[in-house]
Each structure stands twice: as C-alpha cells, then as structure tokens.
Design an enzyme around this catalytic site. Sequence first.
Site, PDB file in Angstrom:
ATOM      1  N   ASN A 124       0.854  -1.192  -0.330  1.00  0.00           N
ATOM      2  CA  ASN A 124       0.045  -0.104  -0.049  1.00  0.00           C
ATOM      3  C   ASN A 124       1.055   1.170  -0.030  1.00  0.00           C
ATOM      4  O   ASN A 124       1.573   1.308   0.987  1.00  0.00           O
ATOM      5  CB  ASN A 124      -0.959   0.017   1.046  1.00  0.00           C
ATOM      6  CG  ASN A 124      -1.381   1.322   1.325  1.00  0.00           C
ATOM      7  OD1 ASN A 124      -1.768   2.270   0.825  1.00  0.00           O
ATOM      8  ND2 ASN A 124      -2.579   1.134   2.185  1.00  0.00           N
ATOM      9  N   TRP A 125       1.141   1.996  -1.342  1.00  0.00           N
ATOM     10  CA  TRP A 125       1.874   2.687  -0.835  1.00  0.00           C
ATOM     11  C   TRP A 125       1.328   4.277  -0.828  1.00  0.00           C
ATOM     12  O   TRP A 125       2.228   5.165  -0.412  1.00  0.00           O
ATOM     13  CB  TRP A 125       2.463   3.208  -3.072  1.00  0.00           C
ATOM     14  CG  TRP A 125       2.553   1.513  -3.357  1.00  0.00           C
ATOM     15  CD1 TRP A 125       3.379   1.208  -2.799  1.00  0.00           C
ATOM     16  CD2 TRP A 125       3.445   1.777  -4.838  1.00  0.00           C
ATOM     17  NE1 TRP A 125       4.198  -0.047  -3.905  1.00  0.00           N
ATOM     18  CE2 TRP A 125       4.059   0.685  -4.880  1.00  0.00           C
ATOM     19  CE3 TRP A 125       3.552   2.919  -6.008  1.00  0.00           C
ATOM     20  CZ2 TRP A 125       4.805  -0.024  -6.435  1.00  0.00           C
ATOM     21  CZ3 TRP A 125       4.130   2.666  -7.457  1.00  0.00           C
ATOM     22  CH2 TRP A 125       4.457   1.518  -7.394  1.00  0.00           C
ATOM     23  N   GLU A 174      -5.917  -5.490   9.947  1.00  0.00           N
ATOM     24  CA  GLU A 174      -3.755  -3.807  10.716  1.00  0.00           C
ATOM     25  C   GLU A 174      -4.298  -3.535  12.405  1.00  0.00           C
ATOM     26  O   GLU A 174      -5.236  -2.917  12.134  1.00  0.00           O
ATOM     27  CB  GLU A 174      -4.917  -3.106   9.854  1.00  0.00           C
ATOM     28  CG  GLU A 174      -4.057  -3.416   8.206  1.00  0.00           C
ATOM     29  CD  GLU A 174      -3.559  -2.533   7.681  1.00  0.00           C
ATOM     30  OE1 GLU A 174      -2.458  -2.816   6.533  1.00  0.00           O
ATOM     31  OE2 GLU A 174      -3.921  -1.580   6.966  1.00  0.00           O
ATOM     32  N   GLY A 192       2.434  -1.677   4.580  1.00  0.00           N
ATOM     33  CA  GLY A 192       2.546   0.301   4.004  1.00  0.00           C
ATOM     34  C   GLY A 192       3.984   0.375   3.704  1.00  0.00           C
ATOM     35  O   GLY A 192       4.604   0.691   2.422  1.00  0.00           O
ATOM     36  N   GLY A 193       4.670   1.079   4.529  1.00  0.00           N
ATOM     37  CA  GLY A 193       6.132   2.430   4.410  1.00  0.00           C
ATOM     38  C   GLY A 193       7.026   1.019   3.747  1.00  0.00           C
ATOM     39  O   GLY A 193       7.625   1.439   2.989  1.00  0.00           O
TER      40      GLY A 193
HETATM   41  P1  PGA Z   1       2.894   0.532   7.691  1.00  0.00           P
HETATM   42  O1  PGA Z   1       1.481   0.769   7.002  1.00  0.00           O
HETATM   43  O2  PGA Z   1       3.213  -1.042   7.156  1.00  0.00           O
HETATM   44  O3  PGA Z   1       3.220   1.449   7.038  1.00  0.00           O
HETATM   45  O4  PGA Z   1       2.416   0.492   8.878  1.00  0.00           O
HETATM   46  C1  PGA Z   1       0.269  -0.664   7.216  1.00  0.00           C
HETATM   47  C2  PGA Z   1      -1.210  -0.277   6.538  1.00  0.00           C
HETATM   48  O5  PGA Z   1      -1.593   0.925   6.791  1.00  0.00           O
HETATM   49  O6  PGA Z   1      -1.540  -0.890   5.147  1.00  0.00           O
END
Ligand code: PGA
Length: 247
Positions: free
Chosen positions: A10-11, A164, A230-231
């Site tokens: 997820n960018w 999440e 995400g990150g």
């Molecule tokens: P993160 O984000 O890996 O940066 O914690 C995950 C997400 O929001 O899907």
Amino acid sequence: MSRRPFIAGNWKLHKTVAEARELIHELRRELVDVDVEVAVAPPMTALDAVRQALEGSSIHLAAQNTYHESTGAYTGEVSPLLLADVGCRYCIVGHSERRSLFGETDAGVHAKAAALLDHGLSPIVCVGERLEEREAGRALEVVLGQIEAALEGLALEEVVVAYEPVWAIGTGRTASPQDAQEVHEAIRTHLAATHGPVAQRVRILYGGSVKPANAAELLAQPDIDGALVGGASLQAATFAPIVKSAS
Ligand code: PGA
C-alpha cells in the site's frame, strides 16, 4: 487447507509516476520465481503507468480506495468500473486512515466491497482496533463487529481480509505473532459461522509495521496468509525480502 500467500504493498500518498515506474522495474528484477501472489497499490495518478510497467509480470495492480457508484455526478470519485478499466484486480477498502481521516463507515465499506465484487474486483477489506480498544480488552469485539458489518451477505470467494491493528500502523510497533494469530483465528471462526466452509479459503493478511525483520515470524502463523505492507513497500530493498519470506 492451503491458501496461496499474498503480499500487497500500500503505497499510500507516495510516488510520482516516474518514481512508481522505477519501483516496478526494481521489483520485477527482484521478484522472479516467487510462489507468492503480489499486488501493489499506487496512488490513482500512477495506476495507468504502473499497469504498463507491469505488463507481462504476475504482479497485480490494486487501488487504495473506490466509490460504490459506477458513474454519475460524483466529483472527485473513481468507481470499480473505472478501476477495472485501468487494469486493477484488487482494491483496498476500509483502511483505518480512511476511517479516521475521511469518515469512512462500516456501511460505506460494505457498499464499496459489494460494488467491487459486482465489477469483478477483489476487495481487500481492512479491519482493526484502536489502542484504547485493545487496552480495554475489546479488540476482538471491535474487529468482529467490523467484519460482520463489512461482509454481511457478500460471497467471500473473492474477498481478502486485512487485520491491521490501528496502533501498529506506521508506528514501528507490531502485534506479536501470537496476538495477531489470535485475532486472525477469531476472524476465520467468525466467517465460518456466518458464511460456512468458504472461510477456510479466505486469505487474511496482517498489516501494521511489517518489515523484513518481522515478516517471517508473522507469516509462519497458521491463520496469517500474507501481509498488507505500507512503509516497507516503498522500496524494493524492503518489499522484496518480505515477499520472499512468504514463499
Ligand atoms: P505500515 O502500514 O506498514 O506503514 O505500518 C500498513 C498499512 O497501513 O497498510
């Protein structure tokens, strides 16, 4: 029951078109011969460029959000119809950032998931409790309530769920593999009660500060079928090792 591992990136609000193309080129170099399903969710402005950059690759294109109507006077929105047109296979719905910053409701998540399924896209339905809810011992109640509201009456064959915990997103804090497994198992048990045996085939991803260093341990849990990243999905150097640890 074997479920094919699935890693989705997820960018969020990152990557110009040129940066998006570059990342796809790097991922295609790194991810050859991995027996894992992979999807990337760029911002809307890069969807078409990423679709082109992915031609001939098995990496899927995903969107980060949609509206539930197909066409009409809805300034600023995009629909499952248009996401399918640009080559999306998946779409994230109900992400906690959309719930907390943009007022997305359980009813809205349900409408979006249903509309995506109608157009042949798979929703990645996000659920998760906030820190105060976990500390009050209400994590399962909150998560199962979101699951119930989002998926009631929908066929689950093409649905992906992402657990999440809100307190783990972008914070560097991860749920312990045991705590995550407990919630994933509870989600699957709940889906089995509401939807029957298909629950054994639904992939339930974990999300929240997944990194190369913690991915393998999380993915080893019996009900964790992949990750929503995400990150760490913003660079091939961190995303590729996570994908490989799922294979
Ligand atoms: P993160 O984000 O890996 O940066 O914690 C995950 C997400 O929001 O899907």
